[in-house]
Design an enzyme around this catalytic site. Structure first.
Site, PDB file in Angstrom:
ATOM      1  N   ARG A 162       0.840  -1.217   0.000  1.00 27.45           N
ATOM      2  CA  ARG A 162       0.000   0.000   0.000  1.00 27.45           C
ATOM      3  C   ARG A 162       0.871   1.261   0.000  1.00 27.45           C
ATOM      4  O   ARG A 162       0.575   2.231   0.709  1.00 27.45           O
ATOM      5  CB  ARG A 162      -0.944   0.026   1.210  1.00 27.45           C
ATOM      6  CG  ARG A 162      -1.894  -1.112   1.305  1.00 27.45           C
ATOM      7  CD  ARG A 162      -2.941  -1.086   0.177  1.00 27.45           C
ATOM      8  NE  ARG A 162      -3.778  -2.267   0.304  1.00 27.45           N
ATOM      9  CZ  ARG A 162      -3.483  -3.440  -0.221  1.00 27.45           C
ATOM     10  NH1 ARG A 162      -2.394  -3.590  -0.955  1.00 27.45           N
ATOM     11  NH2 ARG A 162      -4.270  -4.471  -0.051  1.00 27.45           N
ATOM     12  N   SER A 237     -10.824   0.041   3.987  1.00 26.76           N
ATOM     13  CA  SER A 237     -10.004  -0.141   5.192  1.00 26.76           C
ATOM     14  C   SER A 237      -9.394   1.199   5.572  1.00 26.76           C
ATOM     15  O   SER A 237      -8.642   1.776   4.798  1.00 26.76           O
ATOM     16  CB  SER A 237      -8.881  -1.138   4.930  1.00 26.76           C
ATOM     17  OG  SER A 237      -9.439  -2.367   4.573  1.00 26.76           O
ATOM     18  N   GLU A 333      -4.605   4.124   6.343  1.00 28.35           N
ATOM     19  CA  GLU A 333      -4.369   3.772   4.937  1.00 28.35           C
ATOM     20  C   GLU A 333      -4.909   4.914   4.065  1.00 28.35           C
ATOM     21  O   GLU A 333      -4.500   5.105   2.924  1.00 28.35           O
ATOM     22  CB  GLU A 333      -5.117   2.462   4.627  1.00 28.35           C
ATOM     23  CG  GLU A 333      -4.880   1.946   3.233  1.00 28.35           C
ATOM     24  CD  GLU A 333      -5.383   0.532   3.018  1.00 28.35           C
ATOM     25  OE1 GLU A 333      -5.239  -0.331   3.910  1.00 28.35           O
ATOM     26  OE2 GLU A 333      -5.928   0.286   1.930  1.00 28.35           O
TER      27      GLU A 333
HETATM   28  C1  LIG Z   1     -15.310   0.418  -0.160  1.00 27.08           C
HETATM   29  C2  LIG Z   1     -13.839   0.594  -0.461  1.00 27.08           C
HETATM   30  C3  LIG Z   1     -13.027  -0.521  -0.655  1.00 27.08           C
HETATM   31  C4  LIG Z   1     -11.664  -0.393  -0.929  1.00 27.08           C
HETATM   32  N1  LIG Z   1     -10.923  -1.518  -1.139  1.00 27.08           N
HETATM   33  C5  LIG Z   1      -9.609  -1.407  -1.425  1.00 27.08           C
HETATM   34  C6  LIG Z   1      -8.817  -2.580  -1.674  1.00 27.08           C
HETATM   35  O1  LIG Z   1      -9.312  -3.709  -1.652  1.00 27.08           O
HETATM   36  N2  LIG Z   1      -7.499  -2.423  -1.951  1.00 27.08           N
HETATM   37  C7  LIG Z   1      -6.918  -1.173  -2.021  1.00 27.08           C
HETATM   38  O2  LIG Z   1      -5.706  -1.110  -2.292  1.00 27.08           O
HETATM   39  N3  LIG Z   1      -7.631  -0.055  -1.800  1.00 27.08           N
HETATM   40  C8  LIG Z   1      -8.956  -0.139  -1.499  1.00 27.08           C
HETATM   41  N4  LIG Z   1      -9.692   0.993  -1.259  1.00 27.08           N
HETATM   42  C9  LIG Z   1      -9.008   2.296  -1.309  1.00 27.08           C
HETATM   43  C10 LIG Z   1      -9.128   3.017  -2.669  1.00 27.08           C
HETATM   44  O3  LIG Z   1      -9.951   2.306  -3.528  1.00 27.08           O
HETATM   45  C11 LIG Z   1      -7.759   3.180  -3.333  1.00 27.08           C
HETATM   46  O4  LIG Z   1      -6.883   3.842  -2.459  1.00 27.08           O
HETATM   47  C12 LIG Z   1      -7.845   3.966  -4.640  1.00 27.08           C
HETATM   48  O5  LIG Z   1      -6.638   3.819  -5.357  1.00 27.08           O
HETATM   49  C13 LIG Z   1      -8.107   5.443  -4.416  1.00 27.08           C
HETATM   50  O6  LIG Z   1      -8.361   6.026  -5.674  1.00 27.08           O
HETATM   51  P1  LIG Z   1      -9.104   7.396  -5.822  1.00 27.08           P
HETATM   52  O7  LIG Z   1      -9.077   7.745  -7.265  1.00 27.08           O
HETATM   53  O8  LIG Z   1     -10.432   7.343  -5.187  1.00 27.08           O
HETATM   54  O9  LIG Z   1      -8.110   8.350  -4.998  1.00 27.08           O
HETATM   55  P2  LIG Z   1      -8.426   9.740  -4.282  1.00 27.08           P
HETATM   56  O10 LIG Z   1      -9.062   9.417  -2.973  1.00 27.08           O
HETATM   57  O11 LIG Z   1      -9.132  10.663  -5.173  1.00 27.08           O
HETATM   58  O12 LIG Z   1      -6.958  10.283  -4.022  1.00 27.08           O
HETATM   59  C14 LIG Z   1      -6.020   9.595  -3.215  1.00 27.08           C
HETATM   60  C15 LIG Z   1      -4.715  10.391  -3.155  1.00 27.08           C
HETATM   61  O13 LIG Z   1      -4.141  10.502  -4.451  1.00 27.08           O
HETATM   62  C16 LIG Z   1      -3.960  11.862  -4.862  1.00 27.08           C
HETATM   63  N5  LIG Z   1      -4.280  11.883  -6.302  1.00 27.08           N
HETATM   64  C17 LIG Z   1      -5.519  11.739  -6.870  1.00 27.08           C
HETATM   65  N6  LIG Z   1      -5.390  11.701  -8.211  1.00 27.08           N
HETATM   66  C18 LIG Z   1      -4.076  11.824  -8.491  1.00 27.08           C
HETATM   67  C19 LIG Z   1      -3.314  11.832  -9.698  1.00 27.08           C
HETATM   68  N7  LIG Z   1      -3.886  11.692 -10.904  1.00 27.08           N
HETATM   69  N8  LIG Z   1      -1.970  11.985  -9.613  1.00 27.08           N
HETATM   70  C20 LIG Z   1      -1.348  12.119  -8.420  1.00 27.08           C
HETATM   71  N9  LIG Z   1      -2.015  12.104  -7.240  1.00 27.08           N
HETATM   72  C21 LIG Z   1      -3.363  11.954  -7.280  1.00 27.08           C
HETATM   73  C22 LIG Z   1      -4.902  12.642  -3.996  1.00 27.08           C
HETATM   74  O14 LIG Z   1      -4.458  13.976  -3.809  1.00 27.08           O
HETATM   75  C23 LIG Z   1      -4.874  11.843  -2.704  1.00 27.08           C
HETATM   76  O15 LIG Z   1      -3.754  12.208  -1.940  1.00 27.08           O
HETATM   77  C24 LIG Z   1     -11.077   0.896  -1.003  1.00 27.08           C
HETATM   78  C25 LIG Z   1     -11.881   2.036  -0.835  1.00 27.08           C
HETATM   79  C26 LIG Z   1     -13.254   1.895  -0.567  1.00 27.08           C
HETATM   80  C27 LIG Z   1     -14.100   3.111  -0.420  1.00 27.08           C
END
Ligand SMILES: Cc1cc2nc3c(=O)[nH]c(=O)nc-3n(C[C@H](O)[C@H](O)[C@H](O)COP(=O)(O)OP(=O)(O)OC[C@H]3O[C@@H](n4cnc5c(N)ncnc54)[C@H](O)[C@@H]3O)c2cc1C
Length: 338
Positions: A162, A237, A333
């Protein structure tokens, strides 16, 4: 591209926290991104993708750039594999569905992970025995400082559990605009070892699963297990499974022989954070609009219109209680935006 003022981010984070952004722009391609990065009002921007890994503790004074860059294309292929490029704004699960439709293997175990493709490398998303780094080819990123374009490969990104360089040394330095993955056209490696995949396949009488069968099993398991953020605000998580020394693990095992622990690297073990939370009496604990989910101890939940402050205060209480009982600090996380 339109620049908006005083925008609610409620629809842009899966906790459903009503934080406000004083300045907001959504970009659909790299040119728009470079244009906004050059705008003096967007100095030190905050980036937002799918908003599924964020907790806005307060309203955000930094200008917000929503990364909404689309497009999926094949950029190279041979008889066995393809290199697929996906825009940072493509929903990760849509990319998984696209791969399945084309019978490209490698990301089926990562089905239904919320968030966007451009964000997947940042925490090296993982689930059911597979991590992004297993299929990662390279990515394109634009420097926030000078708008220059860079290509980074696996070694550059320093992926960990992670974790990646984007969470550490490169934090707030680059915008990822597209991600390239190497997927398999045939001889798919079917990974059913982890979690309940095998059990789910047996229940369906599938003995020789395809990548689609594996994805279907993962989707079924995830749908039964994790609360849907559209129904109950959460960010998956909230806390990481801690990595603990063998010495400390052995000590804990003397007192708690059932402690779930998994070999990590060298002399370290990964301990189940969910178990630590449950044994600290916090699983299912609710205070007002916030709580830890009754079935998933690791999932912090917004039961109503909780503020970011309320969620973070409760999460800190969970951290403190676990630290007092087990002497282990659970790190978030999720990105905490204060
Ligand atoms: C119900 C649920 C289940 C999940 N299950 C998992 C799982 O099984 N495994 C897992 O690994 N994760 C899991 N996650 C966490 C999540 O899915 C991941 O962390 C995902 O990669 C976040 O993506 P996002 O686009 O929503 O990021 P965001 O929340 O929009 O951003 C996360 C971070 O990245 C930065 N950011 C956003 N876009 C960019 C970009 N283009 N370039 C540089 N920085 C950027 C933001 O500023 C922030 O700091 C889960 C989340 C939820 C809600």
């Amino acid at each position: 591209m339109t620049v908006l003022e005083n925008v609610s981010l409620k629809e842009f984070n899966t906790f459903g926290v009503d934080a406000k952004a004083s300045l907001f722009a959504s970009v659909k391609n790299q040119l728009e991104l470079q244009e906004v990065l050059k705008d003096p009002r967007f100095k030190n921007p905050f980036l937002i993708g799918g908003g599924s890994n964020l907790l806005f503790v307060n309203s955000i004074s930094r200008p917000v750039i929503h990364i909404n860059i689309g497009g999926i294309k094949i950029i190279d292929e041979n008889d066995d594999s393809v290199i697929v490029s996906a825009g940072a704004g493509i929903k990760w699960h849509d990319l998984v569905l696209w791969a399945l439709k084309n019978n490209y293997g490698g990301i089926e175990n990562l089905a239904l992970i919320p968030g966007n493709t451009g964000t997947a490398p940042i925490q090296n998303i993982g689930a059911y025995g597979v991590e992004l780094k297993d299929v990662f080819y390279n990515l394109i990123a634009v420097s926030i400082d000078d708008c220059s374009t860079h290509i980074f490969d696996e070694n550059d990104c320093e992926f960990g559990y992670r974790d990646s360089k984007f969470k550490n040394e490169w934090s707030h330095q680059y915008v990822i605009t597209s991600v390239r993955l190497m997927l398999q056209k045939n001889n798919h490696f079917i990974n059913t070892q982890y979690g309940a995949i095998e059990k789910t396949l047996i229940k369906k009488n599938i003995s020789n699963p395809s990548i689609q069968d594996v994805a279907d099993a993962v989707i079924e398991i995830r749908n039964n297990k994790l609360p849907n953020p559209k129904e109950l605000g959460n960010s998956g998580s909230f806390l990481k499974n801690p990595i603990v020394s063998k010495e400390k693990t052995d000590k804990l095992l003397l007192e708690h022989p059932n402690l779930p622990h998994y070999e990590f690297t060298g002399n370290f073990y990964k301990i189940s954070a969910g178990w630590l939370i449950e044994k600290s009496g916090l699983k299912g604990l609710r205070e007002g609009n916030v709580g830890m989910h009754a079935q998933q101890a690791l999932v912090l939940v917004n039961y109503g219109n909780a503020t970011g402050k309320e969620l973070w205060k409760f999460a800190q209480k969970v951290q403190q209680t676990v630290a007092q009982k087990f002497g282990i600090t659970l790190d978030p996380e999720v990105n905490i935006i204060e």
